[in-house]
Write a protein that holds these residues in place. Structure first.
Motif, short mmCIF file in Angstrom:
data_model
loop_
_atom_site.label_atom_id
_atom_site.label_comp_id
_atom_site.label_asym_id
_atom_site.label_seq_id
_atom_site.Cartn_x
_atom_site.Cartn_y
_atom_site.Cartn_z
N PHE A 149 56.61 61.14 46.81
CA PHE A 149 55.90 60.00 47.36
C PHE A 149 54.78 60.42 48.31
N TYR A 209 52.78 63.06 48.01
CA TYR A 209 51.62 63.41 47.20
C TYR A 209 51.23 62.30 46.23
N GLY A 210 52.20 61.58 45.73
CA GLY A 210 51.91 60.53 44.75
C GLY A 210 51.17 59.35 45.32
N LEU A 211 51.47 58.98 46.55
CA LEU A 211 50.81 57.84 47.17
C LEU A 211 49.71 58.25 48.14
N ASN A 212 49.32 59.51 48.12
CA ASN A 212 48.33 60.03 49.05
C ASN A 212 46.97 59.36 48.92
N HIS A 213 46.61 58.93 47.71
CA HIS A 213 45.29 58.35 47.48
C HIS A 213 45.28 56.83 47.61
N VAL A 214 46.42 56.22 47.85
CA VAL A 214 46.49 54.77 48.01
C VAL A 214 46.07 54.43 49.44
N ASP A 215 45.16 53.48 49.57
CA ASP A 215 44.63 53.15 50.90
C ASP A 215 45.28 51.87 51.45
N LEU A 263 50.68 54.23 53.59
CA LEU A 263 51.84 53.86 52.77
C LEU A 263 52.66 55.07 52.37
N TRP A 264 52.01 56.18 52.04
CA TRP A 264 52.75 57.37 51.62
C TRP A 264 53.70 57.85 52.71
N VAL A 292 56.78 55.28 52.99
CA VAL A 292 57.73 55.40 51.89
C VAL A 292 58.39 56.78 51.90
N SER A 293 57.64 57.80 52.22
CA SER A 293 58.14 59.17 52.13
C SER A 293 59.10 59.52 53.27
#
Length: 89
Positions: free
Chosen positions: A34, A36-42, A50-51, A54-55
């Motif tokens: 999470f 790395y996966g949500l790193n680009h979500v703003d 968010l990352w 959740v992480s």
């Protein structure tokens, strides 16, 4: 306390160790995945990305739920002392 033979104890200890490692691996994959996966979500929650939400707190919840599951379903309370036979007395 459950009575077990030496071989049963050995098998139970191996089972508990494998389950604990599986929970550790799940927590690691959750945390890193999470992050790395949500790193680009703003998206931000309480001004935190968010990352991170959740992480980091999420892996804490996963770990607590996993430990409760391990304690109720996998771990067994047994005596670690060697069995005393009539020959040993």
């Amino acid at each position: 306390m459950k009575k077990m033979t030496r071989e049963e104890k050995h098998q139970q200890i191996k089972r508990e160790a494998k389950a604990t490692f599986a929970l550790f691996f799940l927590c690691f994959v959750w945390h890193v995945g999470f992050a790395y996966g949500l790193n680009h979500v703003d998206i931000r929650i309480w001004n935190l990305p968010l990352w991170w939400v959740v992480s980091t707190p999420g892996v804490f919840v996963v770990a607590i739920v996993g430990v409760v599951y391990l304690l109720k379903k996998v771990f067994v309370n047994f005596d670690l002392e060697p069995e005393v036979t009539s020959d040993d007395k």
